[in-house]
Design a protein around this motif. Structure first.
Motif, short mmCIF file in Angstrom:
data_model
loop_
_atom_site.label_atom_id
_atom_site.label_comp_id
_atom_site.label_asym_id
_atom_site.label_seq_id
_atom_site.Cartn_x
_atom_site.Cartn_y
_atom_site.Cartn_z
N PHE B 360 0.83 -1.21 0.00
CA PHE B 360 0.00 0.00 0.00
C PHE B 360 0.86 1.26 0.00
O PHE B 360 0.52 2.26 -0.62
N GLU B 361 2.00 1.19 0.70
CA GLU B 361 2.94 2.32 0.69
C GLU B 361 3.41 2.63 -0.73
O GLU B 361 3.46 3.78 -1.15
N VAL B 362 3.80 1.56 -1.44
CA VAL B 362 4.28 1.73 -2.81
C VAL B 362 3.19 2.36 -3.68
O VAL B 362 3.45 3.31 -4.44
N LEU B 363 1.97 1.84 -3.57
CA LEU B 363 0.86 2.37 -4.39
C LEU B 363 0.59 3.83 -4.04
O LEU B 363 0.42 4.68 -4.90
N SER B 364 0.58 4.11 -2.77
CA SER B 364 0.32 5.47 -2.30
C SER B 364 1.40 6.43 -2.79
O SER B 364 1.11 7.54 -3.27
N ALA B 365 2.66 5.98 -2.71
CA ALA B 365 3.78 6.82 -3.16
C ALA B 365 3.65 7.13 -4.65
O ALA B 365 4.16 8.14 -5.15
N ASN B 366 2.96 6.25 -5.38
CA ASN B 366 2.76 6.46 -6.81
C ASN B 366 1.40 7.08 -7.11
O ASN B 366 0.94 7.06 -8.26
N GLU B 367 0.74 7.56 -6.10
CA GLU B 367 -0.55 8.24 -6.23
C GLU B 367 -1.62 7.38 -6.92
O GLU B 367 -2.36 7.82 -7.78
N ILE B 368 -1.64 6.11 -6.52
CA ILE B 368 -2.63 5.19 -7.07
C ILE B 368 -3.63 4.87 -5.96
O ILE B 368 -3.25 4.38 -4.89
N THR B 369 -4.92 5.17 -6.23
CA THR B 369 -5.96 4.94 -5.23
C THR B 369 -6.37 3.47 -5.20
O THR B 369 -6.59 2.86 -6.25
N VAL B 370 -6.46 2.90 -4.02
CA VAL B 370 -6.89 1.51 -3.87
C VAL B 370 -8.39 1.49 -3.59
O VAL B 370 -8.86 2.12 -2.65
N LYS B 371 -9.14 0.78 -4.45
CA LYS B 371 -10.60 0.78 -4.35
C LYS B 371 -11.13 -0.41 -3.56
O LYS B 371 -12.22 -0.34 -2.99
N MET B 372 -10.41 -1.52 -3.62
CA MET B 372 -10.81 -2.71 -2.86
C MET B 372 -9.52 -3.46 -2.52
O MET B 372 -8.53 -3.35 -3.23
N VAL B 373 -9.57 -4.25 -1.47
CA VAL B 373 -8.41 -5.04 -1.07
C VAL B 373 -8.87 -6.45 -0.76
O VAL B 373 -9.97 -6.65 -0.25
N ASN B 386 -8.18 1.04 -14.09
CA ASN B 386 -7.53 0.44 -15.26
C ASN B 386 -6.32 1.24 -15.73
O ASN B 386 -5.27 0.70 -16.02
N SER B 387 -6.49 2.55 -15.78
CA SER B 387 -5.46 3.42 -16.35
C SER B 387 -4.18 3.43 -15.51
O SER B 387 -3.12 3.77 -16.00
N LYS B 388 -4.29 3.03 -14.23
CA LYS B 388 -3.11 3.02 -13.36
C LYS B 388 -2.52 1.62 -13.22
O LYS B 388 -1.54 1.43 -12.49
N MET B 389 -3.12 0.63 -13.87
CA MET B 389 -2.74 -0.75 -13.62
C MET B 389 -1.26 -1.01 -13.88
O MET B 389 -0.54 -1.53 -13.03
N ILE B 390 -0.78 -0.66 -15.08
CA ILE B 390 0.61 -0.99 -15.44
C ILE B 390 1.60 -0.22 -14.56
O ILE B 390 2.60 -0.79 -14.10
N ASP B 391 1.29 1.04 -14.28
CA ASP B 391 2.13 1.81 -13.36
C ASP B 391 2.25 1.09 -12.01
O ASP B 391 3.34 0.99 -11.44
N ALA B 392 1.13 0.61 -11.52
CA ALA B 392 1.12 -0.07 -10.23
C ALA B 392 1.99 -1.32 -10.27
O ALA B 392 2.79 -1.58 -9.38
N VAL B 393 1.85 -2.11 -11.35
CA VAL B 393 2.62 -3.35 -11.46
C VAL B 393 4.11 -3.05 -11.55
O VAL B 393 4.94 -3.67 -10.87
#
Lengths: 409, 409
Positions: B360-373, B386-393
Motif C-alpha cells: 500500500f505504501e508503494v501504491l500510495s507513493a505512486n498516487e494510485i488509489t486503492v478501491k478494494m483489497v 484500469n489506467s493506473k494498472m501498469i504503473d502499479a505493477v
C-alpha cells in the motif's frame, strides 16, 4: 400437417445475413403447421478453404483426418442457424451427423449411409422444436466421423426425409429450379416445371449440379417428392417425382455438361474374360469413379480399352493400373485430359429413334470433334474438347428447341 | 519410457507453419521413447471469429449452440496436426472431446469434467500412434457437446494426463515460462525456474494467463508435474510442482494483474443471516464468477456489500440482483467499471508480516488509489483504476526486487 425436410446449400448459408434469410424461410414453413427438419451445408467457400489448409499441410492428407476437418464446416452452420431461429423466438436445436443418428459404412471421404436412427430428431420434433442437422456427414459403427462425398448434404436431406417418413424434401439452392441447361453459361436455358426421377438422375449425373444423383436415387427408391427451388426468390421451383405432367411433348428435356474429364486408354490388352473386371474392381476399390467405358472386341489377340474419369483421379488411376500391370499384361497406358462431356437427356427419347444421329449432325455442323460416345435409354453423351463445350451445348440447346418458352404448369 | 501429455495453445497452432513446428516438437518427444498425447486449442483467433459470427446472429446466442459452434475450432486443429504428423511418417490419430471419452456435466459454456474413459486413447497409444485430442470440449451423458470454459484446453490436458497416469504434462505456449509479471507489459519481468502449485494457482487466478487455475488445481490434486514452456524456443520452461527448490529467498514471487473488472455495490442491505447466501448462490447459479467480496458488518440495521466481477458479467449480475430485489430488500445497486486488479503473490509472505503494508505504501507513493483489497496467505490484491494498472505493477515489481536476475536453476 406433416414433416418437411428443407436443405440449404453452401451459397444459401454463405453469410450471416443469408443465414438469417434461411431462418425466415424455415419459419414460414413451420408457420404453415409443419414439423421442419433443416439440413445445411458448410458456409460458402468454407470447405474449399479447409481443403486448402489441408493441402498446405500435406499434398495427400489422410482421409480420416480430412473428414474430421471438413465436418467442422457444417457444424458451424447448424449452430448459427439454430441461434438465428432461437433469437427469432422459434425453439431450434442443432445436431451433427453422428448426433442425428446417421450411421455410415467405414469409408472416409465418400461413405454411404447404412442406417439412420431418427429417434433423437423425432423426439425434438414432438416437443415442437425445429431440428437442424449437419449435412454431408455421419459416423461409423466404431465412432469415427465420416463424410458422404460430393453433394453429400443432398443425400443427408433425402435420407433423413425417408427415415422420418417426411411428406416432401425441398432442396433450396442458388438457382430457381432445374433448367434445360446451366443458365450461368447457356443464355437461352429455361426452367422446367417438373422432371421425372430418371431424367433428373441423368441430368444430375451429367453435371447439372443442382442435385446430387445419390439423393435423387434415394428419393426415387422411397417415392419421396423433391422440389428444387431458390433460397432467395419465392417462386415455385422444379418438382421431381414419378409422373411428369407437363412438357411431355419435348423429346429432349435438357442439355447437361461437365468439364475436367480425362480419357484413359489401355493399349494392347489381351482379350480375356477377367481383364475388365480386374481393372474396374481395382478402380472401384480405390473409389475412382469411371464414367464412359468403350471397348471394341476384335478378332485380334489384343484390344484397346478407353474410359473416362475426372481429371483429379488421374494420378490414382495410373497408380492402380501400374500396380496391376503384370496381371493385366497390357502394352501401355495413354491419356488425354482437358475434355468435357455434353449430354442430351429426356425420357421422350425412348420412342424417338434418330435423336443420337441428330445430335452428332449438330456437333459436326459446328465442327466439334466427338472423342467418345455413351448412350442410355434417356440420354446421349458425347465427349468433346473442353474449349468446345459451351459451343456444343448452345448448339444442341437451340437445335432441340429448348430455348422456346415452355407450357406453363 | 512413459506417457507425456503436451498441450499447445492457440498461438502455437496459429498458422499452418506453426502446426508443422508443433508436429516437430511432438516427434522430438516421441523419439525420446515416450508415448505422446497432444492436446490442442483452436488456431489463433478462430474462437474470437466464431464468437463474432454468433454475436452477429444474436446478441445473446444460446449456450448449447455456442458450444456446438466453438468446438469446431479445436476440431480443425486436431485434424491438421494429425495430417502433419502422418505426412512426416509418424502415425497419428485425432479425437474430438467426445471421441476421447471426456464426459462433462450438463452445463453449456463452462462445464466441468465428470469422468474420462481413456480406453480409446490407450488403445491407440498401444499401437504406437501419437494421439491428438481436441482441448476445451467434452460431451454430456445424453450426447450434447459442451465446452469447459476459459482455459479449458489446459484442463483437458491435465485431466487426460491424470486419467492416463502420465509422467508429466507440458504446457506449450507463446512465452518461455511463468514470469514474475507479464513480460508483454512489464519490461523488467523475468522467468521463474519453478513455482509451487499454490503460487501458480494464485498467479493463474490473478490473470497471469499462461495456465488456467482449474488445470493447476487438477495437477495439484493428482501430484502431476507441469512444465510451462515455449513452443518456439527450446529452452527449459517453468516447472510447477509441490516442492520449490530455488528462489526460496524471495518473499514476493510475482505480480499479477487483470483488467476489465467491475465493482458492484449493494446499498442498504438489511443485516440478516440469509442475504449473502441468497445473493451469491443466485449469482453462482447463473455462472457469474465473483472475485473479491467486501462487507463490513456494522451496528446499523443495514449494510453495504461490494464485490468484483468481470465487466462482461455486469448485465447478468444486475438482472439477477433485480430479480431478487423483493427478497433481499436492499435500497439500490451501484457499480463502477473500468477497474483492474493488481496482486503480489509468494508463499514466502506467510512468514513475512508487513508485506501488505509495503504494497500500500508503494501504491500510495505512486498516487494510485486503492478501491478494494483482498488478501490470502500467499497473496495481496488491490483493485485500482484500469489506467493506473501498469504503473502499479511496474512500481511493485521494482519495489519487491523482482527485476533482479534470479539464482540460476
Amino acid at each position: 400437417m406433416g414433416i418437411i425436410v428443407q436443405k440449404f446449400g453452401g451459397t444459401s448459408v454463405g453469410t450471416v445475413d443469408r443465414i438469417q434469410n434461411v431462418a425466415n424461410r424455415v419459419i414460414e414453413e413451420k408457420n404453415r403447421g409443419n414439423d421442419v427438419v433443416v439440413v445445411v451445408s458448410a458456409m460458402g467457400k468454407t470447405t474449399d478453404q479447409l481443403v486448402g489448409m489441408a493441402r498446405e499441410i500435406s499434398p495427400s492428407p489422410d482421409k480420416r483426418e480430412m473428414d474430421m476437418l471438413l465436418t467442422t464446416g457444417e457444424q458451424v452452420t447448424i449452430s448459427l442457424l439454430a441461434m438465428a431461429l432461437n433469437a427469432k423466438g422459434h425453439p431450434a436445436v442443432s445436431f451433427t451427423g453422428w448426433q442425428a443418428g446417421i450411421k455410415t459404412e467405414a469409408v472416409h471421404g465418400n461413405a454411404r449411409i447404412v442406417n439412420i436412427d431418427p429417434g433423437t430428431i423425432q423426439g425434438e420434433l414432438n416437443q415442437g422444436k425445429i431440428v437442424i442437422v449437419a449435412g454431408f456427414q455421419g459416423m461409423t459403427e466404431d465412432g469415427s466421423i465420416t463424410t458422404l462425398g460430393r453433394g453429400g448434404s443432398d443425400t443427408t436431406a433425402v435420407a433423413l426425409a425417408a427415415a422420418l417418413k417426411a411428406d416432401k424434401c425441398d432442396i433450396y439452392t442458388d438457382v430457381t429450379g432445374v433448367f434445360t441447361s446451366d443458365p450461368r453459361f447457356i443464355k437461352n436455358a429455361r426452367k422446367l416445371y417438373s422432371v421425372s426421377y430418371d431424367e433428373m438422375l441423368e441430368l444430375a449425373n451429367l453435371g447439372a449440379g443442382v442435385l446430387h444423383p445419390r439423393a435423387v436415387e434415394f428419393a426415387k427408391n422411397y417415392g419421396l417428392p423433391l422440389e428444387v427451388r431458390s433460397s432467395l426468390e419465392k417462386e415455385a421451383g422444379t418438382i421431381i417425382e414419378e409422373e411428369v405432367k407437363m412438357e411431355q411433348n419435348l423429346v429432349v428435356r435438357g442439355v447437361a455438361f461437365e468439364d475436367d474429364i480425362t480419357r484413359v486408354t489401355i493399349l494392347g490388352l489381351p482379350n480375356s474374360m477377367t481383364g475388365l473386371s480386374t481393372i474396374f474392381s481395382a478402380l472401384a476399390k480405390n473409389r475412382i469413379n469411371v464414367d464412359i467405358i468403350i471397348q471394341s472386341m476384335t478378332e485380334a489377340q489384343t484390344t484397346n480399352l478407353s474410359f473416362s474419369i475426372k481429371n483429379e483421379d488421374l494420378t490414382d488411376t495410373v497408380k492402380v493400373l501400374e500396380k496391376h500391370r503384370e496381371q493385366l499384361n497390357y502394352d501401355r497406358i495413354e491419356w488425354e485430359s482437358g475434355l468435357a462431356k455434353v449430354s442430351i437427356v429426356g425420357s421422350g427419347m425412348i420412342s424417338n429413334p434418330g435423336v443420337a444421329a441428330e445430335m452428332f449432325e449438330v456437333l459436326s455442323a459446328n465442327e466439334i470433334t466427338v472423342k467418345m460416345v455413351s448412350t442410355s435409354e434417356i440420354k446421349v453423351s458425347a465427349v468433346v474438347e473442353n474449349s468446345k463445350m459451351i459451343d456444343a451445348v448452345d448448339a444442341l440447346h437451340d437445335a432441340f428447341n429448348l430455348s422456346v418458352s415452355p407450357v406453363k404448369a
